[in-house]
Structure formats: C-alpha cells, structure tokens
Design a protein around this motif. Structure first.
Motif, PDB file in Angstrom:
ATOM      1  N   PHE A 314       0.833  -1.202   0.000  1.00 13.83           N
ATOM      2  CA  PHE A 314       0.000   0.000   0.000  1.00 13.83           C
ATOM      3  C   PHE A 314       0.870   1.256   0.000  1.00 13.83           C
ATOM      4  O   PHE A 314       1.823   1.369   0.761  1.00 13.83           O
ATOM      5  N   SER A 315       0.544   2.214  -0.875  1.00  9.18           N
ATOM      6  CA  SER A 315       1.298   3.469  -0.946  1.00  9.18           C
ATOM      7  C   SER A 315       0.467   4.536  -1.646  1.00  9.18           C
ATOM      8  O   SER A 315      -0.630   4.269  -2.148  1.00  9.18           O
ATOM      9  N   LEU A 316       1.008   5.737  -1.718  1.00  7.71           N
ATOM     10  CA  LEU A 316       0.343   6.839  -2.419  1.00  7.71           C
ATOM     11  C   LEU A 316       0.250   6.589  -3.918  1.00  7.71           C
ATOM     12  O   LEU A 316      -0.526   7.258  -4.611  1.00  7.71           O
ATOM     13  N   PHE A 317       1.010   5.623  -4.425  1.00  9.31           N
ATOM     14  CA  PHE A 317       0.952   5.326  -5.854  1.00  9.31           C
ATOM     15  C   PHE A 317      -0.431   4.829  -6.263  1.00  9.31           C
ATOM     16  O   PHE A 317      -0.868   5.035  -7.393  1.00  9.31           O
ATOM     17  N   ASP A 318      -1.142   4.191  -5.321  1.00 16.12           N
ATOM     18  CA  ASP A 318      -2.512   3.743  -5.598  1.00 16.12           C
ATOM     19  C   ASP A 318      -3.425   4.935  -5.902  1.00 16.12           C
ATOM     20  O   ASP A 318      -4.352   4.830  -6.702  1.00 16.12           O
ATOM     21  N   ILE A 346      -3.637   6.216 -18.924  1.00 16.30           N
ATOM     22  CA  ILE A 346      -3.331   5.788 -17.550  1.00 16.30           C
ATOM     23  C   ILE A 346      -1.927   5.175 -17.509  1.00 16.30           C
ATOM     24  O   ILE A 346      -1.119   5.481 -16.620  1.00 16.30           O
ATOM     25  N   LYS A 347      -1.638   4.337 -18.482  1.00 18.40           N
ATOM     26  CA  LYS A 347      -0.317   3.698 -18.547  1.00 18.40           C
ATOM     27  C   LYS A 347       0.782   4.748 -18.667  1.00 18.40           C
ATOM     28  O   LYS A 347       1.831   4.646 -18.021  1.00 18.40           O
ATOM     29  N   TYR A 348       0.518   5.763 -19.470  1.00 18.27           N
ATOM     30  CA  TYR A 348       1.502   6.842 -19.638  1.00 18.27           C
ATOM     31  C   TYR A 348       1.772   7.544 -18.305  1.00 18.27           C
ATOM     32  O   TYR A 348       2.917   7.751 -17.908  1.00 18.27           O
ATOM     33  N   VAL A 349       0.705   7.894 -17.603  1.00 16.59           N
ATOM     34  CA  VAL A 349       0.840   8.668 -16.363  1.00 16.59           C
ATOM     35  C   VAL A 349       1.577   7.881 -15.291  1.00 16.59           C
ATOM     36  O   VAL A 349       2.473   8.403 -14.627  1.00 16.59           O
ATOM     37  N   ILE A 350       1.215   6.615 -15.095  1.00 19.45           N
ATOM     38  CA  ILE A 350       1.823   5.872 -13.987  1.00 19.45           C
ATOM     39  C   ILE A 350       3.281   5.511 -14.267  1.00 19.45           C
ATOM     40  O   ILE A 350       3.989   5.081 -13.357  1.00 19.45           O
ATOM     41  N   ASN A 351       3.729   5.746 -15.509  1.00 20.30           N
ATOM     42  CA  ASN A 351       5.139   5.517 -15.835  1.00 20.30           C
ATOM     43  C   ASN A 351       5.968   6.797 -15.806  1.00 20.30           C
ATOM     44  O   ASN A 351       7.183   6.750 -16.063  1.00 20.30           O
ATOM     45  N   LEU A 352       5.350   7.937 -15.486  1.00 17.20           N
ATOM     46  CA  LEU A 352       6.098   9.192 -15.413  1.00 17.20           C
ATOM     47  C   LEU A 352       7.150   9.100 -14.304  1.00 17.20           C
ATOM     48  O   LEU A 352       6.850   8.715 -13.172  1.00 17.20           O
ATOM     49  N   GLU A 353       8.369   9.456 -14.633  1.00 19.16           N
ATOM     50  CA  GLU A 353       9.488   9.345 -13.692  1.00 19.16           C
ATOM     51  C   GLU A 353       9.241  10.149 -12.414  1.00 19.16           C
ATOM     52  O   GLU A 353       9.555   9.705 -11.308  1.00 19.16           O
ATOM     53  N   GLU A 354       8.637  11.322 -12.561  1.00 20.06           N
ATOM     54  CA  GLU A 354       8.449  12.206 -11.404  1.00 20.06           C
ATOM     55  C   GLU A 354       7.446  11.651 -10.385  1.00 20.06           C
ATOM     56  O   GLU A 354       7.379  12.131  -9.252  1.00 20.06           O
ATOM     57  N   LEU A 355       6.666  10.632 -10.779  1.00 22.27           N
ATOM     58  CA  LEU A 355       5.669  10.067  -9.875  1.00 22.27           C
ATOM     59  C   LEU A 355       6.146   8.788  -9.186  1.00 22.27           C
ATOM     60  O   LEU A 355       5.460   8.275  -8.300  1.00 22.27           O
ATOM     61  N   GLN A 356       7.306   8.290  -9.576  1.00 29.31           N
ATOM     62  CA  GLN A 356       7.765   7.012  -9.037  1.00 29.31           C
ATOM     63  C   GLN A 356       8.106   7.080  -7.549  1.00 29.31           C
ATOM     64  O   GLN A 356       8.055   6.066  -6.840  1.00 29.31           O
ATOM     65  N   LYS A 357       8.442   8.277  -7.046  1.00 31.29           N
ATOM     66  CA  LYS A 357       8.786   8.416  -5.621  1.00 31.29           C
ATOM     67  C   LYS A 357       7.620   8.041  -4.699  1.00 31.29           C
ATOM     68  O   LYS A 357       7.825   7.677  -3.534  1.00 31.29           O
ATOM     69  N   PHE A 358       6.392   8.107  -5.245  1.00 30.13           N
ATOM     70  CA  PHE A 358       5.215   7.823  -4.418  1.00 30.13           C
ATOM     71  C   PHE A 358       5.008   6.326  -4.179  1.00 30.13           C
ATOM     72  O   PHE A 358       4.168   5.939  -3.377  1.00 30.13           O
ATOM     73  N   ARG A 359       5.784   5.491  -4.860  1.00 26.86           N
ATOM     74  CA  ARG A 359       5.668   4.041  -4.681  1.00 26.86           C
ATOM     75  C   ARG A 359       5.976   3.607  -3.248  1.00 26.86           C
ATOM     76  O   ARG A 359       5.458   2.598  -2.776  1.00 26.86           O
ATOM     77  N   ASN A 360       6.844   4.348  -2.596  1.00 25.90           N
ATOM     78  CA  ASN A 360       7.305   3.947  -1.265  1.00 25.90           C
ATOM     79  C   ASN A 360       6.805   4.869  -0.161  1.00 25.90           C
ATOM     80  O   ASN A 360       7.300   4.814   0.968  1.00 25.90           O
ATOM     81  N   LEU A 361       5.820   5.715  -0.482  1.00 28.33           N
ATOM     82  CA  LEU A 361       5.300   6.662   0.506  1.00 28.33           C
ATOM     83  C   LEU A 361       3.858   6.337   0.851  1.00 28.33           C
ATOM     84  O   LEU A 361       3.021   6.182  -0.031  1.00 28.33           O
ATOM     85  N   LYS A 362       3.572   6.242   2.135  1.00 29.80           N
ATOM     86  CA  LYS A 362       2.191   6.077   2.585  1.00 29.80           C
ATOM     87  C   LYS A 362       1.618   7.448   2.949  1.00 29.80           C
ATOM     88  O   LYS A 362       2.359   8.302   3.445  1.00 29.80           O
ATOM     89  N   PRO A 363       0.329   7.662   2.706  1.00 28.86           N
ATOM     90  CA  PRO A 363      -0.259   8.963   3.058  1.00 28.86           C
ATOM     91  C   PRO A 363      -0.270   9.179   4.566  1.00 28.86           C
ATOM     92  O   PRO A 363      -0.643   8.286   5.328  1.00 28.86           O
TER      93      PRO A 363
END
Length: 385
Positions: A314-318, A346-363
């Motif tokens: 679970f992370s902010l990436f969801d 959707i595929k384009y957005v979730i692959n944006l480099e600037e959004l990858q940091k949210f994979r490891n962050l919980k709200p």
C-alpha cells in the motif's frame, strides 16, 4: 437502531433506504447527506423523519436551507458539524459518497459509529491506512459493501484465514463482453453505458467495461484482507451470479453467490447479526449449470495488465492510478478522448518518472491524497488532453 447515511441520494443510498422502508421498525435515521441533489434529500428527510442533513454544494445548500426554514430540520453544508449531530455512537453508518470526496467524511464519522459499511472504492484504495487507524482507535467494526468484497468477508467469517490459499474475483466483462476487440472503439457512449447485469452510475459502468473496476477491487482486497496480489485471481463470469471463490490450503473451496442486486450485501451489513430474513429469489439452476468461467482476455481488457506496474505494498501510488482513471473517464464521457485512450493514458501517467517516488510513501493525512489527486489531474491536462 440509530443509523446515518453518507451519500444517501446515490444508487447505494437509494438501495439502503429502500431496505429501511421495508423494515421501518426501530430504525431511526440520524443523518442523511448529499452533494447536489437537494430535491431527493428533502424528500427522504420528510419520508423518514430525519432531523439532520448535510448538503455540500453551496447553491443546493441555500435552496435546502430555504425549504426547511419552518421545519425542525438542521441543514449543514460540511462535515465539521458531526460533533453537533452525534451525542453518542450510532449503531451503523453507510459511507457511499462517490469518489475521493468520500474519504474525509468517512474518516470523520468513524468515531461516531459502532459499525461502518463502506461502499467507496477510492477511500479503501487511497486511504486504507488512515481508515484502519481510526477503526482501531475507536473500536469501530468495518464491513465492505462491494458485492465481491462483501462476499469475501462473508466467506471468511468463522473460518481460519491463515488457511486461505487464494481468492478468485469474478468479472462480468461489462458492456463489451460480447463485442469483438476490433469493434470496441466504434461503440457509442450509450452502448458502453448499457451494463448487461447491473444498474450502476456512469463512472462505474465505464470502469466495468475497461475492467479498471476489477483492478481497483484487487487493490481493495489486498488492503482489506491483507493478501498478496499473486493470490488474487480474476475470472470472467458473464452472469455475475458468483461473486467470489475462496480456495483453502486444505483443499476446501467456498463459492459465494447471490442475485445481482446490491440490496443483499447492504441488507446483511445492517441486519446480518439480527437473524432477519431477506426475501430473495430461489437458486437459479440455469445459471448454476452454466457458470461459464473464463480467463481474462488481456488484449480485450488491457487494464488488468496495469497490476504489474503497481507496487505490491500500500502506498500513495494507488492514489495516482485512481486519480488518473477518474479524470480520464470523465474526459471520455465528455467526448474528449476515445474509450481505448483511457488505458493508454493511464499507462503513460503511472510511468512518469516524477511520480515514481510515491511508490514507497504512505499517506500521512487526507491532504496528501487530495493534493496528489490534483497534481495527477494537472499532469493529464498538461500532457494528455
């Protein structure tokens, strides 16, 4: 029994109030809420003698306030008023506000209820850690109301969860289940909004056709039942009669079935512990003799492949995938993008480099989720629309 309904004018709220209308004895509705539909909210307030209403749209609030000025009805325009409404815990709350706007009211009302039934996907996907914290803090029972997750919850009652090997979630295939792949993008919006089994809102009907709803249900199942993605399997089941299958490591299998009406999980979320009878239909042998399970065709439903792009924890990436889908479905319904564009963008957005940091962050709070939702919409306007 004292209850409250968040999102009382939508399909879930309507179904719940229909159930209460059939079982009126000893049910006291303390609060009903809506966003814009002041006419239906006022109608329900009079019908069920409700003394507290929340309506968040400013214009609708003014109209409703004027309508009720000579009546003993309290009308509020936000959820900061809950301390004024609830003097003690009510028995049951239904949280069925559509979209991410349902998360904050859900979090705010948990402390005021003994039991909360949540029918809001976005809240469970994006804010589950925040919800779970409040549930534990205030010793509030939680019941999921989506037919699939309610079925899993129902099937796991009184069973040893440590023996659970995997969960099968069923998907109808939505409005495109009988449409050849090459003809899908030629379908009109009205065709895509014609679900063969369920009567739902426009957004969820499109999510059913793309199968994004099933991707979201996989995320929900991971959060609610703490089960790994690899142990959650989606199968096509066109009749929507079976809602979940639970396979245990001792060889036993539970199949949970019910008619295609949300009134069954809603009824059980309210009365499941009170030995009340729901007047359901007889078992449909025709369907049972032809369950017609199939593997998901990932060419027809490519959205299911997005699971590989999501972090297992679970992370902010969801929130990013929920926000992107919400925005793009609206763009499609407004005829700005095509049906097939929903998945591609959707595929384009979730692959944006600037959004990858949210994979490891919980709200840490609701504001982080809301701000990320706005940022995703901003990036989509900037890059995709």
């Amino acid at each position: 029994m004292k209850i409250a309904v968040l999102g009382s004018t939508g399909s879930i709220g309507n179904s719940l109030l229909n159930i209460i209308n059939k079982n009126p004895k000893k049910i006291n509705i303390i609060l009903l809420t809506a966003n814009k539909n002041h006419k239906k909210l006022f109608k329900y307030a009079k019908k069920f003698n409700v003394k507290n209403l929340i309506i968040t749209n400013p214009q609708s609030y003014k109209i409703l306030k004027s309508k009720t000025k000579n009546l003993k009805i309290n009308v509020f325009n936000n959820y900061e008023c809950l301390n004024k409404i609830f003097k003690s815990k009510v028995d049951y709350v239904m949280s069925s506000i559509v979209g991410l706007s349902g998360l904050e009211p859900t979090l705010k009302i948990i402390k005021f209820t003994k039991k909360i039934a949540i029918a809001n996907k976005e809240s469970i996907i994006c804010g589950w850690n925040l919800i779970k914290k409040e549930l534990i803090k205030y010793n509030t029972e939680f019941i999921p109301v989506d037919s699939e997750h309610f079925s899993i919850w129902y099937g796991l009652k009184n069973s040893e969860k440590n023996k659970l090997e995997c969960i099968y979630l069923t998907a109808s295939g939505g409005s495109i289940q009988k449409t050849p792949i090459e003809k899908i993008n030629k379908l009109k919006i009205k065709d895509l909004l014609s679900h063969p089994n369920w009567s739902m809102g426009q957004k969820i009907t499109i999510d059913s056709a793309t199968m994004m709803n099933k991707l979201f249900e996989i995320i929900e199942a991971r959060n609610i039942f703490n089960i790994e993605y690899k142990n959650i399997i989606v199968v096509i089941h066109p009749s929507s009669y079976i809602h979940a299958i639970l396979k245990y490591n001792d060889g036993m299998i539970k199949i949970i079935a019910h008619d295609t009406t949300m009134e069954i999980p809603i009824f059980n979320s309210i009365f499941g512990d009170k030995n009340k009878k729901f007047n359901s239909k007889k078992i449909n042998y025709k369907i049972m003799n032809n369950l017609n399970f199939k593997k998901v065709d990932k060419k027809k439903y490519p959205a299911i492949k997005l699971l590989k792009n999501l972090p297992t924890k679970f992370s902010l990436f969801d929130t990013i995938i929920v926000s992107a889908n919400d925005f793009l479905v609206e763009m499609f319904l407004n005829k700005i993008i095509s049906f097939n564009d929903i998945y591609k963008k959707i595929k384009y957005v979730i692959n944006l480099e600037e959004l990858q940091k949210f994979r490891n962050l919980k709200p840490k709070n609701v504001n982080e989720i809301i701000n990320l939702n706005r940022y995703v919409h901003f990036k989509l306007r900037e890059k995709c629309v």
